[in-house]
Design a protein around this motif. Structure first.
Motif, mmCIF file in Angstrom:
data_model
loop_
_atom_site.group_PDB
_atom_site.id
_atom_site.type_symbol
_atom_site.label_atom_id
_atom_site.label_comp_id
_atom_site.label_asym_id
_atom_site.label_seq_id
_atom_site.Cartn_x
_atom_site.Cartn_y
_atom_site.Cartn_z
ATOM 1 N N GLY A 92 0.911 -1.308 -0.053
ATOM 2 C CA GLY A 92 -0.018 0.012 0.343
ATOM 3 C C GLY A 92 0.899 1.292 0.010
ATOM 4 N N HIS A 93 1.832 1.076 0.942
ATOM 5 C CA HIS A 93 2.973 2.539 0.873
ATOM 6 C C HIS A 93 3.453 2.666 -0.682
ATOM 7 N N GLN A 94 3.763 1.563 -1.255
ATOM 8 C CA GLN A 94 4.339 1.712 -2.444
ATOM 9 C C GLN A 94 3.456 2.481 -3.651
ATOM 10 N N LEU A 95 2.110 1.814 -3.570
ATOM 11 C CA LEU A 95 1.127 2.226 -4.301
ATOM 12 C C LEU A 95 0.749 3.886 -4.043
ATOM 13 N N LEU A 96 0.845 4.120 -2.835
ATOM 14 C CA LEU A 96 0.485 5.610 -2.230
ATOM 15 C C LEU A 96 1.737 6.476 -3.047
ATOM 16 N N ALA A 97 2.987 5.981 -2.747
ATOM 17 C CA ALA A 97 4.240 6.873 -3.319
ATOM 18 C C ALA A 97 4.113 6.957 -4.921
#
Length: 151
Positions: A92-97
């Protein structure tokens, strides 16, 4: 943190994306997985792509780990779903970045009020609640959020 590839989805993956979307949504406990839900999501994906979704997947050596749907002209993060087996692994953090690279100044999104895990996460990520209102198509109370780049 997993080293995955975020890439544009291919039409031949839409069925797998619908399955991943349903599995992730069902993991919230807000709706059970069902053939009817899967059929609805399968029908929705090509329709939304036609309406302007930029649809991405997280590919982990051929395994579909997540989906991300952006509507770039509206600065709108429409869908971000991580499959249950990849939750808690920074996907999720990768997608938000990734989203912030494509929408660097402002991002809008909404999530179901009862999906506390999701909206708490967005708030920790700097999103600010703008309003709440009922979604007439689903009957869910939705929380609308906005993130703006700091000056």
């Amino acid at each position: 943190m997993l080293q995955t590839i975020i890439r544009l989805a291919r039409p031949d993956e839409y069925d797998r994306i619908a399955q991943a979307w349903m599995d992730s949504w069902a993991s919230t406990g807000l709706e059970d997985a069902s053939d009817a839900l899967l059929a609805k999501l399968r029908a929705r994906i090509p329709m939304e792509v036609e309406r302007g979704w930029s649809l991405y997947v997280v590919d982990d050596n051929g395994n579909l780990a997540a989906m991300l749907a952006l509507h770039l002209p509206d600065r709108y993060l429409d869908q971000l779903f991580v499959t249950p087996e990849y939750q808690g692994n920074s996907v999720g953090h990768q997608l938000l970045a990734f989203t912030r690279k494509h929408l660097p100044d402002e991002i809008w999104l909404r999530c179901v009020r009862e999906n506390e895990k999701a909206w708490h996460w967005y708030e920790r990520e700097g999103f600010v609640l703008e309003k709440e209102q009922v979604e007439p198509m689903t009957g869910f109370m939705m929380k609308y959020y906005r993130w703006r780049k700091s000056a």
